[in-house]
Design an enzyme around this catalytic site. Structure first.
Site, mmCIF file in Angstrom:
data_model
loop_
_atom_site.group_PDB
_atom_site.id
_atom_site.type_symbol
_atom_site.label_atom_id
_atom_site.label_comp_id
_atom_site.label_asym_id
_atom_site.label_seq_id
_atom_site.Cartn_x
_atom_site.Cartn_y
_atom_site.Cartn_z
ATOM 1 C CB SER A 20 -0.891 0.010 1.242
ATOM 2 O OG SER A 20 -1.828 -1.032 1.174
ATOM 3 C CE LYS A 63 -5.236 -0.841 2.315
ATOM 4 N NZ LYS A 63 -3.970 -1.531 2.533
ATOM 5 C CE LYS A 120 1.778 3.183 4.453
ATOM 6 N NZ LYS A 120 1.995 1.772 4.102
#
Lengths: 295, 295
Positions: free
Chosen positions: A95, A170, A238
């Site tokens: 990701s 995502k 993040k």
């Protein structure tokens, strides 16, 4: 098929295992951490570098922590790019940044190779059970060619658009998950401070329009005060950075994502980097000087 | 049982119908709007005032638009309070202020009566099909006594706490619904502006942790640009006012509820008071100067 699988950690290890059991030969790189015994015992080949693994394989799969690691494994000295030749495919299942993904893809395509971004959701359990959701950005042709590999690792496999769209999807997933957790936290905290039983409120709300996987799972975590991860705040933070970065570069305003990120910051400032993301409720409790239920 | 049912509009009319079919005798007040024929045809009694209806009934049910209407029907001249006598029960199924609810309840209890707050979710269809979720604030004893009435009108019936807790739970529901809609809007807008197909993103996210009733229903509305209500922004905005008012009085901070309310304000400022609440996406689109998909 010969598959270079780089990144056999918590997620990558069981994912690589599914490919191996389906009859593919794995090429692994063991220069950082020891390679999993069960993969080596089933004839995985140990390679000296990402370059060597890419040379030996038809297809390179990456499952790494973040954007810089992907860039480094692809383009550093002895990296994947040096081992590629025309016709091979790079699949990044990490990701990472949608924007950097498109830059990486350009450089890989310049070598005559295909690039596919295919991040996953479903966590460690999904990886182990082969039930991951896989969000794919790729050309139609490249997607169809590698789809059989995805089918060994996941269940809900969707091509959402061209290169970069998998990472974008995502990011959207991580926005919606964070904000739904935050929504449940605001609702349960208010209810609790007003004197209602938050467990009964959760029960009353399940089945109606407020119902979600998050109300079920993370709502229960907040009520039980179970903030063991799960998914760590430092990782979700993040991901929200990627969201806010992408939003800025695209000219989109994401006000509640920004606030959720600040609440994650507040958790981290209070020692909560490794709390489960449902502990965003604790940041609201700090603001309210009260809790959904005392620890 | 003899039941005074005050407020036979979109929601109250089918709810009263279920009670009537279960064999209860309805006492209705027709001084504002004509009473529904199907209720009168089945032997509902037409009363001249809330006082008269309360006099004739064992139990008074209210299903009204907002706090002031409930206060007025209960306590104005010829209101319910004047018609009550000890042992009767007032059940307010409207969605109103939890704080005012406790004040109303004190005055009703002073007359020797029970007060039950029991707002619902599930909308017009839930009311028609008798599948409403009913969130109840009441003493255990009062709840058990009136539960059979709720079972005629709904399915998921939960006593969440003492008087006021039903309204508090409904407020929590409205917070979670609004913020989940806003979450889906932020995710889909970013994905769309980044070049992914929002319909495929929604599809990829269903089944994972981002999945919710809202992603399913309101996500589809945003993609199809179907902003016909549904549930109107002006009504949801009223509910978020209750949330923010309660939060202030309880010392709770609800940052994302406050932002969602401002986005509803932006919709209303742009002619959207009667848009479906999923049109909160349009406020984000205004900020982004772009849309999930053009109208």
């Amino acid at each position: 098929m010969d598959i270079a699988f780089i990144g056999v950690g918590t997620m990558g290890r069981p994912m690589a295992g599914h490919l191996q059991r389906a009859g593919h030969r794995l090429h692994l790189v063991g220069h950082r951490t020891p390679l999993p015994d069960e993969l080596l015992a089933n004839a995985a080949v140990e390679c000296a570098s990402p370059r060597a693994a890419a040379q030996a394989a038809d297809c390179v799969i990456l499952m790494l922590p973040d954007t810089p690691q992907v860039g480094s494994v692809l383009f550093d000295e002895d990296g994947v790019a040096e081992g590629l030749s025309a016709g091979k495919t790079v699949i990044d299942m990490s990701s990472i940044s949608p924007i950097e993904t498109r830059r990486f893809a350009e450089r890989i395509e310049a070598l005559g190779c295909d690039y596919v971004d295919a991040p996953v959701s479903g966590g460690e359990i999904g990886a182990q059970q082969g039930t991951l959701s896989i969000m794919v950005g790729a050309s139609e042709a490249a997607f169809e060619r590698v789809r059989p590999l995805f089918e060994e690792m996941g269940q809900n496999i969707t091509r959402v658009g061209e290169i970069g769209a998998g990472q974008t999807c995502k990011v959207a997933n991580q926005i919606i998950v964070a904000l739904t957790i935050e929504a449940v936290a605001e609702g349960l905290l208010l209810a609790s401070k007003a004197g209602a039983d938050p467990a009964k409120v959760r029960e009353a709300l399940m089945g109606g329009f407020a119902s979600s996987k998050i109300l079920e799972v993370h709502g229960a975590r907040m009520i039980e005060r179970n903030f063991e991860p799960g998914f760590r705040i430092e990782l979700h933070s993040k991901d929200l950075n990627l969201a806010l970065e992408s939003a800025r570069s695209l000219g989109v305003s994401l006000p509640n994502t920004a606030t959720a990120q600040e609440l994650f910051n507040a958790c981290m400032a209070n020692g909560g980097a490794r709390w489960d993301h449902s502990a965003i409720a604790k940041a609201l409790e700090m603001l309210a000087a009260g809790s959904i239920r005392p620890d």
